[in-house]
Scaffold this active site. Structure first.
Site, short mmCIF file in Angstrom:
data_model
loop_
_atom_site.label_atom_id
_atom_site.label_comp_id
_atom_site.label_asym_id
_atom_site.label_seq_id
_atom_site.Cartn_x
_atom_site.Cartn_y
_atom_site.Cartn_z
N ALA A 1 0.71 -1.17 -0.03
CA ALA A 1 -0.09 0.33 -0.06
C ALA A 1 1.02 1.11 -0.33
CB ALA A 1 -1.44 -0.03 1.13
N GLU B 1 2.80 -6.41 6.45
CA GLU B 1 2.54 -5.18 7.28
C GLU B 1 2.96 -4.96 8.33
OE1 GLU B 1 0.73 -6.92 4.91
OE2 GLU B 1 -0.34 -4.92 3.92
N GLU C 1 -2.49 -8.34 -1.63
CA GLU C 1 -4.55 -8.34 -1.41
C GLU C 1 -4.86 -8.25 -2.21
OE1 GLU C 1 -3.26 -5.96 2.22
OE2 GLU C 1 -4.75 -7.08 2.87
N GLY D 1 -0.17 -4.96 -0.46
CA GLY D 1 -1.94 -4.28 -0.64
C GLY D 1 -1.69 -5.54 -2.60
#
Ligand code: NAI
Length: 742
Positions: free
Chosen positions: A98, A169, A147, A144
């Site tokens: 992310a 993360e 994901e 991310g």
């Protein structure tokens, strides 16, 4: 890094879209803005989404992607497509995670929640598309990025070494917040998912296939063919789909479901995970504990509700001090490494390094260098010392074989790169020397003279001394411009920091070459100026010394070490002294005292321990007894040091120790040893484990406020003497209301 999809795909080894294909781009689909993070190319019924954010050197998942994708969706759903494929045009990278900068800006959990919900809408839409959605992963696919891939119907990953998958993360004080805590256990089962989520480890494509995380693995050159094969599998859950291809993940999913519903098994898995986390983190990190909770509860809920649960927990984590501290380290490390890369420009090419001294440090340095492909000449005084050193190297390589980082053949090859010697024959061909002989000026001076006499005129000489000023060692050198300090930390193969010490005479080319070698060894390099103890040893000294003063005042060994580990240190200062060796630490203190005079008030406990022959772990006894495992406090020490029980508060022990370190840090800045706050914070965390979640010693001071810090130092100075006298820099900054980090 290429800017166009055409160039990038060619570099990535896949077929590049032609000009014709690009002009076939769906009219309704593409915002024409130059800075769109992705491009849509439709060819033969397949919508290719080329991830290539022109604003970034690597793709990071951000709201810009959500916006861009929302703008494409309606058009995509309306087209007669067979599939949609995410593919990256950035060679070596899919999506690296992310956008941390975007996350860091949030102070309000409600704002984070809004963004995450938007992200969930984005990924949930894939499921509603009437055709298969595929992630074609060639390169780093983390956080991310993974994901996003998890929300796709299928994942194909290349077997290229740069393809790594994971959800790191937790290392930023967070957990996967875009569906990772829910889709991962549903796909690969709870135990495997928890392993990935709680450790943040990265796996290769092949390992990912074994886990059921990806459906296909292929060579990068046939990624598009692999996509075509997977397109044929159809949309999962529809009549045309081919269900048997996901046997592995179906099994994992079944196991996950079973675990989520069987009370006994559930307790076992989640409780064990919780215990492991608590043992590893001392409870200082909320993210992994919260992740376990969210996986556990989420597995009992329908996916939409589980995602909402995950989003709420994530939005609370983002604004914690722990996440902010860890995120600040992430940026600091990038900044420090970027600066080192610039310093290394103009380095000389080195592929052969001479290591003098095959002791603990010398052999450790030789092993890492050989692992990274350098040719090594390892020299010691005699064959016995050399034999010990080679054995140490071989054991370290064997460990890598055990962990499947090396094959036995590669181990043999790496060992063959280390050539042992007891003389200087052949040193005229060695362009770079790292010295790691005894910590004694005379011994080091002799070795410097011998090596320079045997070596070439432009040979660079780096000393791994832990305390002696480099300028003092360079007095024995004919070429001080080629002389430099290279301070490694023990054990060399594990510790990420390298402190490089330049003198006023060190040339730019010597510095650049040394920094480049450190970088190639995989170290995070900080460059400091010369002085006794440089930066790291100098600030560590007052920290352990203060722990001994607390002991003199009647705090027990256990209380002191527990107070500091309870604050987040990996080991307490007395256990650390035992590891380093009490004689070695005292010797370091002497070098410092020589320079600092009365300012350093050394605890008499050092000498009492040395006189009693208690030198630490290496002698079997120090503050702890090492004759059995686990080590125990050696109660007889109290008699040796003339200890009488007294009371020192836990909070005071902690504060006195770390504030001594801070005060010495400020003095280092005043003396021009070090300057950049990021170098300091990275130095104390990577060098000796200052609690990472605090973001570094200067961030901790900033957080508390320098007026508070100075006030405490003055209080301690009044009670215990001048060793607590606040550095002028701290007093001035406190008065002006300044902070170290802006
Ligand atoms: P060590 O005692 O394990 O090894 C020293 C080696 O140097 C021995 O094998 C010895 O035989 C060899 N040696 C002595 N004189 C020599 C000569 N004239 N020619 C060739 N070899 C010679 O010591 P260790 O712990 O490896 O430390 C070495 C250096 O690294 C010291 O300067 C120390 O301060 C520094 N250092 C040590 C750290 C540690 O944690 N042990 C951390 C960072 C630096």
């Amino acid at each position: 890094m290429s800017d166009t999809p055409q160039q990038a795909e060619t570099e990535a080894g896949t077929k590049a879209p032609t000009a014709k294909e690009t002009t076939q781009t769906s009219a309704a689909a593409t915002p024409t803005a130059e800075d769109a993070p992705a491009k849509l190319v439709v060819k033969k019924g397949i919508a290719w989404i080329h991830l290539d954010d022109p604003q970034k050197s690597v793709n990071t998942l951000s709201t810009r992607y959500f916006q861009w994708f929302e703008a494409q969706l309606e058009a995509l759903a309306a087209q007669p497509l067979k599939a949609m494929v995410f593919i990256s045009d950035k060679p070596g990278y899919f999506i690296v995670g992310a956008d941390i900068e975007e996350l860091q800006a949030f102070d309000d959990p409600a704002q984070v929640l809004e963004v995450i919900r938007r992200g969930h809408v984005f990924t949930r839409r894939f499921a509603d598309l009437p055709f298969p959605v595929i992630a074609a992963i060639d390169g780093v696919c983390l956080g991310g990025g993974l994901e996003l891939a998890l929300a796709c119907d299928y994942r194909i990953a290349t077997d290229a070494p740069h393809t790594k998958l994971g959800v790191p993360e937790v290392q930023l004080g967070l957990y996967p917040g875009l569906g990772g805590t829910q889709r991962l256990p549903r796909l690969i089962g709870v135990p495997a998912a928890l392993d990935l989520i709680l450790t943040g480890k990265q796996v290769s494509a092949r390992k990912a296939k074994r886990l059921g995380l990806v459906d296909e693995v292929c060579h990068p050159s046939v990624l598009r063919q692999a996509v075509a094969k997977v397109v044929g599998w159809g949309k999962p859950g529809t009549e045309d789909s081919v269900p048997q291809k996901k046997a592995k993940s179906s099994f994992s999913k079944m196991a996950g479901d079973l675990l989520a519903r069987t009370p006994g098994a559930k307790r076992l898995v989640y409780d064990k995970a919780r215990q492991t986390v608590l043992k590893k983190t001392g409870g200082h990190y909320p993210a992994p504990l919260k992740a376990i909770e969210v996986v556990k509860e989420g597995m009992m809920l329908p996916l939409d509700e589980a995602l909402e649960l995950e989003a709420k927990g994530f939005s609370e984590l983002v604004v914690t001090d722990v996440a902010k501290g860890l995120i600040s380290i992430f940026f600091a490390k990038n900044e420090v490494e970027g600066r080192a890369a610039k310093i290394a420009k103009g380095s000389r090419h080195v592929d052969h390094v001479g290591v003098l001294g095959a002791g603990f440090m010398g052999s450790g340095v030789a092993q890492v260098l050989a692992y990274k492909g350098y040719q090594i000449t390892l020299k010691d005084r005699d064959h016995v010392a050399l034999g010990r050193g080679l054995k140490h190297c071989n054991n370290l390589f064997a460990e890598l074989v055990k962990r499947r980082k090396l094959t036995p053949v590669e181990q043999k090859l790496a060992m063959s790169r280390i050539v042992p010697r007891i003389d200087y024959e052949g040193f005229e061909r060695v362009p770079f020397i790292i010295e790691a002989v005894f910590e004694d000026v005379d011994v080091k001076h002799e070795v410097i003279r011998q090596a320079e006499a045997a070596g070439s005129d432009d040979m660079i000489f780096a000393s791994n001394t832990s305390t002696i000023p480099i300028g003092r060692l360079a007095e024995a050198s004919k070429r001080p411009e080629n002389f430099i300090g290279m301070h490694f930390f023990s054990p060399v193969h594990k510790m990420p920091l390298l402190e490089i010490i330049k003198t006023k005479k060190t040339s730019k080319s010597t510095l650049a070459t040394t920094v480049e070698i450190g970088r190639r060894m995989g170290k995070t390099v900080i460059v400091v100026n010369d002085g006794p103890g440089f930066f790291t040893s100098r600030v560590l000294g007052p920290f352990v010394n203060e722990a001994l003063w607390c002991l003199s005042q009647g705090a027990s060994i256990d209380q002191i070490d527990r107070a500091l580990t309870g604050w987040g240190w990996p080991v307490g200062p007395l256990a650390l002294l035992d590891e380093v060796g009490i004689d070695i630490a005292n010797h370091a203190g002497e070098v410092m005292r020589e320079a600092a005079g009365d300012r350093i008030e050394t605890s008499p406990i050092f000498q009492r321990m040395i006189d009693a022959g208690r030198l630490g772990r290496k002698g079997g006894r120090g503050f702890y007894d090492y004759s059995s495992k686990p080590k125990k406090v050696d109660a007889s020490v109290y008699g040796v040091i003339g200890w009488q029980e007294g009371k020192v508060d836990k909070e005071e022990i902690v504060e006195r120790c770390w504030m001594q370190m801070l005060n010495e840090t400020a003095l280092c800045i005043e003396d021009g040893i070090i300057e950049n706050p990021n170098d300091i914070d990275i130095g104390v965390i990577f060098g000796f484990g200052f609690p990472p979640f605090r973001g570094g010693i200067l961030r901790e001071a900033d957080k508390l406020g320098l007026d508070y810090v100075v006030g405490r130092l003055e209080t301690y100075a009044a009670a215990y003497g001048d060793r607590f006298k606040p550095a002028q820099l701290l007093s001035d900054m406190a008065k002006q209301g300044k902070t170290f980090h802006s």
